[in-house]
Each structure stands twice: as C-alpha cells, then as structure tokens.
Design a protein around this motif. Structure first.
Motif, PDB file in Angstrom:
ATOM      1  N   THR A  14      45.703  30.197  15.617  1.00 49.79           N
ATOM      2  CA  THR A  14      45.869  28.997  14.793  1.00 49.79           C
ATOM      3  C   THR A  14      46.482  27.851  15.577  1.00 49.79           C
ATOM      4  O   THR A  14      46.028  26.701  15.474  1.00 49.79           O
ATOM      5  CB  THR A  14      46.742  29.309  13.567  1.00 49.79           C
ATOM      6  N   GLN A  67      43.886  26.325  17.864  1.00 50.30           N
ATOM      7  CA  GLN A  67      42.897  25.519  17.145  1.00 50.30           C
ATOM      8  C   GLN A  67      43.486  24.186  16.691  1.00 50.30           C
ATOM      9  O   GLN A  67      42.792  23.168  16.639  1.00 50.30           O
ATOM     10  CB  GLN A  67      42.349  26.311  15.961  1.00 50.30           C
ATOM     11  N   MET A  92      37.662  19.556  10.652  1.00 46.43           N
ATOM     12  CA  MET A  92      37.408  20.920  10.188  1.00 46.43           C
ATOM     13  C   MET A  92      38.432  21.893  10.768  1.00 46.43           C
ATOM     14  O   MET A  92      38.927  22.785  10.065  1.00 46.43           O
ATOM     15  CB  MET A  92      35.989  21.340  10.577  1.00 46.43           C
ATOM     16  N   LEU A  93      38.788  21.704  12.046  1.00 48.04           N
ATOM     17  CA  LEU A  93      39.778  22.591  12.666  1.00 48.04           C
ATOM     18  C   LEU A  93      41.169  22.358  12.085  1.00 48.04           C
ATOM     19  O   LEU A  93      41.937  23.309  11.881  1.00 48.04           O
ATOM     20  CB  LEU A  93      39.784  22.386  14.183  1.00 48.04           C
ATOM     21  N   GLU A 136      41.715  21.473   9.093  1.00 48.13           N
ATOM     22  CA  GLU A 136      41.680  22.093   7.767  1.00 48.13           C
ATOM     23  C   GLU A 136      41.814  23.611   7.867  1.00 48.13           C
ATOM     24  O   GLU A 136      42.552  24.225   7.087  1.00 48.13           O
ATOM     25  CB  GLU A 136      40.389  21.721   7.048  1.00 48.13           C
ATOM     26  N   GLU A 137      41.118  24.214   8.835  1.00 43.82           N
ATOM     27  CA  GLU A 137      41.213  25.674   9.004  1.00 43.82           C
ATOM     28  C   GLU A 137      42.643  26.082   9.356  1.00 43.82           C
ATOM     29  O   GLU A 137      43.181  27.054   8.803  1.00 43.82           O
ATOM     30  CB  GLU A 137      40.246  26.126  10.104  1.00 43.82           C
ATOM     31  N   ALA A 164      45.461  28.133   7.079  1.00 44.32           N
ATOM     32  CA  ALA A 164      46.119  29.329   7.625  1.00 44.32           C
ATOM     33  C   ALA A 164      47.635  29.182   7.617  1.00 44.32           C
ATOM     34  O   ALA A 164      48.342  30.101   8.017  1.00 44.32           O
ATOM     35  CB  ALA A 164      45.625  29.602   9.042  1.00 44.32           C
TER      36      ALA A 164
END
Length: 336
Positions: free
Chosen positions: A123, A126, A148-149, A151-152, A156
């Motif tokens: 995490t 990213q 997008m990263l 958000e991911e 997490a």
C-alpha cells in the motif's frame, strides 16, 4: 532518513524459511523491537546469509540506517536487492524510497518508479507511485491512474492516501468537486492522526463548510495537527485559545502555540506575537521583541498595518537596529 520496517517485519509469515532460519529471524526482530540493534544486526546477518529473504530486508535496513553497525550504503543496497529478487515487496518499497529521495545515492526517479511498479501489493508503495504518476516524476504523468492508486491505497486504510483523495475531491482534480466526499476522506485520515487532514477538518468545522459549524470540534481536529507540529494548525488553534472559542480561554496556551509555529517560520504566528508583545498581553511588554516579530512576518509578505499604527513613535532607531539583529538570528537558526 531512517526506514521504518520492523513493525511490518513482525507481521511477516514464517512459512517461507526453514524453522532454524525462522527462529533466528524472529530473534533479530525481537531484538530490534527492544532497541538492541547490535543483537538484531548479528542475528539478521546470520539468517540473511543463510538465505532468509526477510532477514535480508532487515539487514539491508540496518546497514542503511547505521543501526547495530556502521552505516554502509553499498551493503544496504546489496541486501535489499537480494530481498527484492526473492520477492520481498517491502524491499522494493525501501529501494524505491532510497532512489526517489536520493538517500546517500544519486537520485534516480525512473529507477524508483520501476521498483514501485513491482510492488503492487504494498500500500505504501502504491501511494508513492500515485504521487509520482500525478507529478510526472520518473516517467510520464498519468492523472487518472494516479487517482485510481490513491483510491486503492485509501480504501486499504493508508492515511496519506485518504488525505490525498480528499484533496482530489475538494479541488475537483479529474473528478467533479465533491466537498462532502472530501470531508469524509479527511475524517478517515484525521482519525488516524494525519495532520493535514485534521487541519482541513478543523477549518471546515470553524467555517461550517460541509460540517456543522462547531468551534469545539474544530479545536479537537486542530489539536491533532498542532501536536504533530503543523504550524498553520498551531496558529489557528492559538487564535481559538486567545479568544476562548471552542476551548477555555488561555493566553498561556495561545502564546505557546504561536511560539511553536513561529519557530517554524509561520508568518501569521509572528504577526500575532508582535501584537501580544506590543501590548504585554500574557507576557511582559517588549517593544523590541514585538517589532522583531513584526519584521519577520513582513519579510514573509505579511505586513500588519494595524501593528505599525499601534506602535507609532515607540519604534525608535535603536529598537529598529535591535529588532533587525534578532530577525537575522532567527533566520540563521532556521537555516542551520
């Protein structure tokens, strides 16, 4: 800069290494957690040389930080690379940070980005990759993939990613402006202690922006940020203590917060201290010190005309010389 990996290492599974190596690695991690770096280094080296990739990661970190041994960047990179080749994504993250920040090596943003691309399940990696993609560091910019990263990583639970995603929604960067979503992500990050998010929530609560207007709630969020040294939060919280807004009025607390912010060069804190020293509120009146704070703020672009009007002819040539000397001392101290 010291890499902090021991907490993550404690959670790594032991199935990847033989039992004896696992025991040695566990000893190394326990010693590190107990701040016995010499033992941690010795045990990590033993397990690393026997092929334990987790120990190689720890050993590389110890060499890089100079913990339990003399700092040796070449050895650090060697062992981190071995761990990376063995599939340790945390080693790739560590190498990415080394090359991105130029930690005792020539900065290489392209190499940093490559290591991050090879750590898709990390995490933190990213999150940094998202930052680099957004800024076009080490390769072409890609705002959509960066979002997008972010958000991911935010989903997490990464607090900095949650703050970044909140900022994206607040500013409408590639998405429609959505201050409610921004506030939600800021709250998630602030609840984990992320100072910038806590500061933003404090301002939103003060102004009633997508949150109920609530000075007490604002003070709570600002305190989280202020305790972590964010100068803007220290200044804003100091204002609340000065006015007794949302907190019990306290000149002492206000002065302490303004002083902490001023030490970091925050111009508004200097301007406020100038006013307090001029009138002797909460401190012994000191026109020279007041004028020094005023001059510091002015050099940063904040010219408080009300101060100069109130000071009037009390600013003598002698006070001007003494105040300018004090400002130079502050600037010299900040540069060290």
């Amino acid at each position: 800069m010291k890499l902090r990996l021991a907490a993550a290492l404690l959670a790594l599974p032991l199935i990847a290494a033989p039992v004896v190596q696992a025991d040695i690695f566990e000893d190394a991690v326990k010693a590190y957690a107990a701040n016995d770096h010499a033992i941690a280094f010795a045990r990590a080296k033993e397990a690393a040389e026997a092929g334990d990739s987790r120990a190689q990661l720890l050993l590389g970190t110890l060499y890089l930080n100079g913990e339990g041994t003399q700092r040796n960047v070449a050895e650090a990179l060697k062992w981190l690379e071995k761990a990376s080749e063995a599939g340790e994504v945390s080693a790739r993250y560590a190498l990415a940070v080394v090359y991105r920040d130029g930690v005792a090596v020539q900065q290489d943003l392209a190499k940093a980005r490559d290591y991050l691309e090879r750590a898709p399940d990390h995490t933190g990696a990213q999150f940094i990759l998202a930052q680099m993609l957004a800024a076009g560091e080490g390769g072409p910019a890609n705002g959509e993939r960066a979002r997008m990263l972010f958000e991911e990583a935010a989903m997490a639970g990464h607090p900095d990613a949650q703050f970044s995603l909140g900022a994206i929604h607040a500013a409408g960067l590639g998405v429609p402006v959505d201050e409610a979503k921004a506030a939600d992500w800021f709250r998630k990050a602030a609840e984990q202690g992320q100072p910038d998010a806590a500061y933003n929530l404090g301002l939103m609560a003060l102004e009633g922006q997508n949150l109920p207007k609530d000075s007490a709630a604002a003070a709570k969020w600002l305190e989280i940020a202020a305790k972590q040294g964010l100068p803007e939060a220290q200044t804003t919280l100091g204002r609340l203590y000065l006015a007794g807004e949302g907190v019990e009025q306290s000149d002492e607390m206000a002065l302490s917060l303004f002083a902490a912010a001023a030490e970091q060069g925050e111009p508004t804190a200097h301007a406020l201290l100038a006013r307090l020293y001029l009138i002797g509120r909460g401190v012994e009146q000191d026109v020279t010190r007041a004028y020094a704070h005023y001059l510091f703020a002015k050099r940063q672009g904040l010219d408080d005309s009300e101060f100069t009007e109130a000071a009037g002819d009390r600013i003598t040539p002698e006070i001007t010389i003494a105040a300018e000397k004090q400002v130079e001392e502050w600037l010299s101290a900040a540069a060290r």
